[in-house]
Design a protein around this motif. Sequence first.
Motif, short mmCIF file in Angstrom:
data_model
loop_
_atom_site.label_atom_id
_atom_site.label_comp_id
_atom_site.label_asym_id
_atom_site.label_seq_id
_atom_site.Cartn_x
_atom_site.Cartn_y
_atom_site.Cartn_z
N LEU A 109 34.20 37.25 25.21
CA LEU A 109 35.33 36.72 25.97
C LEU A 109 35.97 37.87 26.75
O LEU A 109 36.40 38.87 26.16
N LEU A 110 35.98 37.72 28.08
CA LEU A 110 36.54 38.74 28.96
C LEU A 110 37.75 38.15 29.67
O LEU A 110 37.62 37.17 30.40
N ALA A 111 38.93 38.71 29.43
CA ALA A 111 40.17 38.14 29.94
C ALA A 111 40.91 39.15 30.80
O ALA A 111 41.02 40.33 30.45
N TRP A 112 41.44 38.64 31.90
CA TRP A 112 42.19 39.49 32.83
C TRP A 112 43.65 39.05 32.89
O TRP A 112 43.94 37.86 32.88
N SER A 113 44.56 40.00 32.96
CA SER A 113 45.97 39.78 33.25
C SER A 113 46.56 38.70 32.35
O SER A 113 46.56 38.82 31.13
N GLY A 114 47.07 37.60 32.95
CA GLY A 114 47.72 36.54 32.18
C GLY A 114 46.79 35.80 31.24
O GLY A 114 47.25 35.04 30.38
N GLY A 115 45.48 36.02 31.36
CA GLY A 115 44.54 35.41 30.43
C GLY A 115 44.48 36.13 29.09
O GLY A 115 43.90 35.62 28.14
N GLY A 116 45.10 37.33 29.01
CA GLY A 116 45.04 38.11 27.78
C GLY A 116 45.57 37.40 26.56
O GLY A 116 44.87 37.30 25.54
#
Length: 310
Positions: A109-116
């Motif tokens: 799972l790779l999450a950026w910014s607000g997806g953290g």
Amino acid sequence: MSLDKRIPAASLDLGEPPGEVVNVAGRGVHVVEMGKGSPTVWLENGWLGTTLGWGAFQESLAAHTRVCAYDRAGIAWSDPANSDRSAQNEADEFAALLDVLGEAEPFILLAWSGGGPVAQIFAADHPERVAGLILVDAIPPHYDLWATQTYPARYPRERYERMEQVRRFAEKAGAKTLTEDDIAEWRSPELLEQFSDRYLKLLLNNPNYWWTYYWQNQYLIASDAQARSKGKLGDLPLTIVVATQDWWGDDPYRQSLGQMWRALQYSQARLSTQAKVLPVKAGHAVFRERPDAVIAATLDVIEAAAAQKK
């Protein structure tokens, strides 16, 4: 946003989606799949991020393995949901999408910014489904609460003013009067150059897009608390990619916000005994500015996950 303002994405002038719209309990969710191989990498967008935003990065990573991106509820070609936009609800909606797709194997799972926070909550709730986690300049829990408590006269006021602007965007998009000039400071030059009218349609013709961002912000401190409540992630392979270029601004107030943003990201390393912190000389959109670094970090987490499996 009241329920009567939620509009099915298919009824909006957004153009043809590049991927597949999947029916999840009567709600359409847009998914873009590329590449082959295992483990799959799932990409978790930042706020206001769409599947278009992953573009070239997803294509490059797909040379190594299967990569899937999706639009969260209310974003781009995905229908809005009838629940609040807290990170817990968004994590639960992601789990429901995976169930419909029959995604059984553990994935990265790779999450950026607000997806953290969404990714952190999902990894904690479903440890059997996540083989590794990469947080790319992601919002660290504690940040918004810290900023509110440290700058009580300025930070809440500026966030309120920003959200009032977003609310006006949503209302104008609903009335079909939102213009390029209105959102000039909110557009990504890179995505505008790459996707042109297709990108603009997602911004100008979709009131759900702006309402979703509005309500994500209203639930931000609650979402942070939800993520913090989950505790640690054991020995899950975890890489925290930190953008080191100053994209916050030059005045002391914004410099302070940026310094705490980075410091709290470093503290996220306490989430796992197998955590690494990777500083990358780039602005906030690290995966677009330095895709090589983020792809290398992803392949490293895939290797670490494989080693644990043996």
